[in-house]
Design a protein around this motif. Structure first.
Motif: not given
Ligand code: RET
Length: 297
Positions: A33-38, A51-57, A245-250
């Motif tokens: 979450l921190v990575y996608f926000a920053l 990035n927004v979708i990754s944060a939601v996921v 599937s969620k983090l590495v993919f994002g």
């Protein structure tokens, strides 16, 4: 009881490994979450939705796994005499929360892929509709099937075995359709991609194929192996699938988005372009416009 986890007794390490991997997953998603926000400003505005979708996921998945961690800890108690963990009367552990979470995350992850590939207008909505419908049907048919796993694992004489295979089979049809569609969109994108970015989408497709296939394998565990160790293997499969599937993919998508932004000349992306496109990095202008390195201070 929905899942075969409830019918077993756990040795000390088997129980512990499972609660540790739940904690690891929550920590990984919060870090994500921190990575996608920053990193959101490192990509051009047209890719930021990814990035927004990754944060939601990350948020929805962290909440769901935290819930599983709580439930796992409450559903079993330690027996000092036998050094094992046995189920607390009246408590039921359930993987159903996973399926509930996938109902949010599967459509989100596939939408994110379309955004970074550059789909828009009718083509976007037509693929989005197919992905969302097939994704939800894949999950919900599998959800029904997993209620029959106690029979498949040999713990129930009253329940039928066939629905486990039938619903699992129906779910697999939707799964294969999604894989075919992902292959098509990643290999025939709507816009021309550089060789670098095409290669990245090739890798994203392979990651998705491998990570997603771990879920049906986890579904099958009670049909092939029934023991506390099999439960550890199943939860490790789910955890590996979740993190990839969620983090590495994002992360892979956010890199592809950044590389596309660099190629499109987006300033903030150029400023952080160092490792892949060293020749495109924007250097701060020095007084006098000299290209020579600044003298050591
Ligand atoms: C089920 C049931 C058995 C058959 C198949 C399944 C596929 C599940 C998949 C889940 C993907 C989940 C993701 C979640 C991300 O948050 C439902 C286990 C094929 C592919 C990507």
């Amino acid at each position: 009881m929905p899942n075969f986890e409830n019918y077993l007794e756990y040795g000390y390490w088997q129980f512990d490994v499972i609660r540790h991997i739940f904690a690891l997953t929550v920590a990984a998603f919060l870090a994500g979450l921190v990575y996608f926000a920053l990193t959101i400003e490192n990509v051009a505005p047209r890719y930021r939705l990814s990035n927004v979708i990754s944060a939601v996921v990350m948020v929805s998945a962290a909440l769901e796994i935290f819930q599983l961690w709580l439930l796992w800890n409450r559903s079993f108690e330690f027996q000092a005499a036998t050094q094992t963990w046995t189920r607390v009367e009246g408590m039921i552990f359930s993987n159903g929360y996973r399926y509930a979470n996938w109902s949010i995350d599967v459509p989100m992850l596939l939408t994110q892929l379309l955004v970074v590939l550059g789909f828009s207008g009718r083509a976007f909505w037509s693929n989005w509709g197919k992905f969302t419908l097939a994704g939800l049907l894949m999950i919900w048919t599998g959800y029904v099937g997993q209620y029959y796993e106690p029979a498949v694992a040999g713990f129930s004489d009253t329940q039928a075995v066939a629905p486990f295979w039938i619903w699992g089979g129906v779910s697999t049809v939707f799964y294969v359709y999604i894989l075919w569609l992902v292959y098509t969109v990643t290999h025939r994108p709507p816009e021309r991609l550089s060789d670098q970015v095409s290669t990245e989408f090739g890798r994203i497709w392979i990651l998705l194929l491998c990570a997603w296939t771990l879920y049906p394998l986890a579904y099958l565990v009670p049909a092939v192996w029934v023991s506390d160790e099999a439960v550890v293997v199943r939860q490790v499969l789910f955890t590996t699938a979740d993190i990839t599937s969620k983090l590495v993919f994002g992360i892979m998508l956010s890199r592809a988005a950044r590389h596309r932004s660099i190629e499109e000349g987006y300033g903030p992306s150029l400023a952080v372009a160092g490792e892949i496109y060293p020749d495109r990095v924007e250097r701060p202008q020095r007084a006098g416009g000299s290209d020579r390195p600044a003298p050591a201070e």
